[in-house]
Design a protein around this motif. Structure first.
Motif, PDB file in Angstrom:
ATOM      1  N   VAL A   4     -59.981  48.039  20.772  1.00 12.17           N
ATOM      2  CA  VAL A   4     -59.364  47.327  19.792  1.00 12.17           C
ATOM      3  C   VAL A   4     -57.747  47.264  20.172  1.00 12.17           C
ATOM      4  N   TYR A   5     -57.307  48.410  20.784  1.00 12.31           N
ATOM      5  CA  TYR A   5     -55.884  48.309  21.319  1.00 12.31           C
ATOM      6  C   TYR A   5     -55.861  47.107  22.357  1.00 12.31           C
ATOM      7  N   ARG A   6     -56.809  47.250  23.535  1.00  9.76           N
ATOM      8  CA  ARG A   6     -56.681  46.348  24.443  1.00  9.76           C
ATOM      9  C   ARG A   6     -56.933  44.932  24.185  1.00  9.76           C
ATOM     10  N   LEU A   7     -57.563  44.583  23.054  1.00 11.13           N
ATOM     11  CA  LEU A   7     -57.876  43.408  22.796  1.00 11.13           C
ATOM     12  C   LEU A   7     -56.536  42.623  22.163  1.00 11.13           C
ATOM     13  N   ASN A   8     -55.946  43.596  21.111  1.00 12.81           N
ATOM     14  CA  ASN A   8     -54.775  42.948  20.690  1.00 12.81           C
ATOM     15  C   ASN A   8     -53.745  42.863  21.705  1.00 12.81           C
ATOM     16  N   ARG A   9     -53.731  43.475  22.781  1.00 13.29           N
ATOM     17  CA  ARG A   9     -52.704  43.592  23.817  1.00 13.29           C
ATOM     18  C   ARG A   9     -52.895  42.052  24.562  1.00 13.29           C
ATOM     19  N   THR A  10     -53.780  41.482  24.375  1.00 12.41           N
ATOM     20  CA  THR A  10     -54.085  40.354  25.291  1.00 12.41           C
ATOM     21  C   THR A  10     -53.526  39.043  24.524  1.00 12.41           C
ATOM     22  N   ASN A  11     -52.888  39.202  23.429  1.00  9.12           N
ATOM     23  CA  ASN A  11     -51.965  38.278  22.605  1.00  9.12           C
ATOM     24  C   ASN A  11     -52.901  37.064  22.285  1.00  9.12           C
ATOM     25  N   ALA A  12     -54.242  37.397  22.442  1.00 11.69           N
ATOM     26  CA  ALA A  12     -55.205  36.143  22.214  1.00 11.69           C
ATOM     27  C   ALA A  12     -56.105  36.657  20.881  1.00 11.69           C
ATOM     28  N   ALA A  13     -55.851  37.698  20.283  1.00 17.67           N
ATOM     29  CA  ALA A  13     -56.588  38.155  18.972  1.00 17.67           C
ATOM     30  C   ALA A  13     -55.934  39.154  18.152  1.00 17.67           C
ATOM     31  N   LEU A  14     -56.063  39.057  16.962  1.00 20.00           N
ATOM     32  CA  LEU A  14     -55.583  39.965  16.107  1.00 20.00           C
ATOM     33  C   LEU A  14     -56.804  40.606  15.268  1.00 20.00           C
ATOM     34  N   VAL A  15     -56.894  42.151  15.482  1.00 16.52           N
ATOM     35  CA  VAL A  15     -57.991  42.418  14.897  1.00 16.52           C
ATOM     36  C   VAL A  15     -57.448  43.844  14.365  1.00 16.52           C
ATOM     37  N   ALA A  16     -57.602  43.940  12.882  1.00 19.36           N
ATOM     38  CA  ALA A  16     -57.335  45.147  12.353  1.00 19.36           C
ATOM     39  C   ALA A  16     -58.804  45.730  11.718  1.00 19.36           C
ATOM     40  N   THR A  17     -58.815  47.034  11.843  1.00 20.70           N
ATOM     41  CA  THR A  17     -60.174  47.960  11.344  1.00 20.70           C
ATOM     42  C   THR A  17     -59.855  48.804  10.435  1.00 20.70           C
ATOM     43  N   LYS A  64     -58.843  37.390  13.830  1.00 18.69           N
ATOM     44  CA  LYS A  64     -57.998  36.322  13.791  1.00 18.69           C
ATOM     45  C   LYS A  64     -57.500  35.631  14.850  1.00 18.69           C
ATOM     46  N   ALA A  65     -57.777  34.545  15.462  1.00 20.24           N
ATOM     47  CA  ALA A  65     -56.929  34.070  16.522  1.00 20.24           C
ATOM     48  C   ALA A  65     -55.476  33.721  16.169  1.00 20.24           C
ATOM     49  N   PRO A  66     -54.517  34.039  16.982  1.00 18.96           N
ATOM     50  CA  PRO A  66     -53.078  33.955  16.665  1.00 18.96           C
ATOM     51  C   PRO A  66     -52.226  32.992  16.569  1.00 18.96           C
TER      52      PRO A  66
END
Length: 350
Positions: free
Chosen positions: A111-124, A141-143
């Motif tokens: 989740v951390y790595r996904l959000n660090r791509t700046n291409a995804a917003l994932v909250a769990t 959500k895509a940003p």
């Protein structure tokens, strides 16, 4: 993509699928009607009609671009695994919901790595959350309203190798309790009832309660072995002292080559807890707080055992973050909220 401003009147096919950057509002029959950002120019004209007085700021996707709803859905499909269902996208966001009663597992590192791509917003929700059908456990959500497909692919690469979220159903049914000489019969009766109530929340049952009249490790080992052979899927131990290296319950477990997972847990209440495994069957050494209904480490770890999730030293070490259960348990297991408040009130009264 190209950004442009166009009047909302005759729309050419070339810009009909352009995406609104900002909300667009017009008065129709005396009422204000708003088309939200993210809608297409064609949708805006359909709702508002040709309006030469209105100018819309839009993004025109290129062939190698993807719109926010499509990107969000692609991300959500990559993130969500078994036991989950998707809702949306709505206004560019996909809600991830639990399909069943079970244990939410979240790979927090990805989740951390996904959000660090700046291409995804994932909250769990938290890993270890007990879910009911319909619970929202994540949003994806895509940003950007329009983004390059290469950016999306960079995010999707993080989700390769398996889902980031899943719900594991509770499948363990048979649990046994072993109590030593330190536990009085009346206390064991109260503890057994508390544990039955706790297990019933997961459709599990306390199938046998054994009160030993000796602390001999050989007798305890034989009891462990008998219960395991009878089909017990989890063993609970009352009256063990984890700080004593020669505690008979620990000695007996070692004799049967049990693998110890933790001796003491970084959780309060519950520091004097121990966990071991007899093959695939977990055993938990309970302190008094676990036995008599107080919210404790057992509430945190029992769902993992009942869902047959691996119990590892890393899992227990990770419990330390958020391990002050009176502060954090309500978001892991909402059903414990009432008990947390009751114990807090009782403590204040004393």
């Amino acid at each position: 993509m190209r950004r442009m401003t166009v009047p909302l009147q005759q729309i050419s096919p070339a810009v009909a699928q352009a995406i609104l950057c900002r909300d667009l509002t017009a008065t129709i029959d005396g009422k204000q009607v708003t088309v939200r950002r993210g809608a297409t120019l064609a949708e805006a004209q359909e709702r508002l009609g040709p309006r030469p007085d209105l100018r819309a700021t839009v993004l025109l996707p290129e062939p190698d671009d993807i719109t926010q709803p499509d990107a969000s859905l692609a991300l959500a499909k990559a993130v969500a695994g078994p036991g989950l269902t998707l809702e949306g996208p709505h206004q560019g966001q996909v809600n991830v919901r639990a399909e069943q009663f079970g244990l939410l597992r979240v790979d927090s590192d990805r989740v951390y790595r996904l959000n660090r791509t700046n291409a995804a917003l994932v909250a769990t929700a938290f890993d270890g959350r007990v879910t009911q059908p319909g619970d929202t456990v994540a949003i994806v959500k895509a940003p950007r309203l329009v983004m390059a497909k290469r950016l999306l692919n960079r995010a999707l690469a993080v989700a390769e190798g398996g889902p980031i979220l899943r719900v594991a159903p509770f499948t363990v049914r048979a649990i046994s309790l072993i109590a030593g000489t330190r536990i009085r019969p009346t206390n064991l009766q109260v503890a057994s009832e508390q544990l039955r109530n706790k297990l019933a929340q997961f459709q599990a049952e306390l199938v046998e309660v054994v009160h030993l009249d000796t602390d001999a490790p050989a007798t305890i080992a034989a009891t462990y072995q008998r219960l395991l052979q009878a089909g017990s899927e989890v063993l609970l131990v009352a009256g063990s002292i984890v700080l004593d290296p020669q505690d008979p319950f620990l000695v007996a477990a070692r004799r049967l080559r049990a693998q110890f997972v933790c001796r003491g847990a970084p959780v309060d209440p519950g520091t004097m807890f121990w966990a071991a495994t007899f093959g695939t069957v977990p055993a938990f050494g309970l302190a008094s707080c676990e036995m008599y209904g107080r919210t404790s480490i057992l509430d945190l770890v029992l769902p993992y055992a009942l869902a047959r999730e691996p119990l590892t030293p890393a899992l227990f070490a990770g419990f330390g973050y958020g391990g002050l259960l009176n502060e954090t348990m309500v978001v892991r297991h909402p059903g414990t909220a009432g008990r947390i408040h009751e114990h807090a009130a009782a403590s204040a009264a004393h």
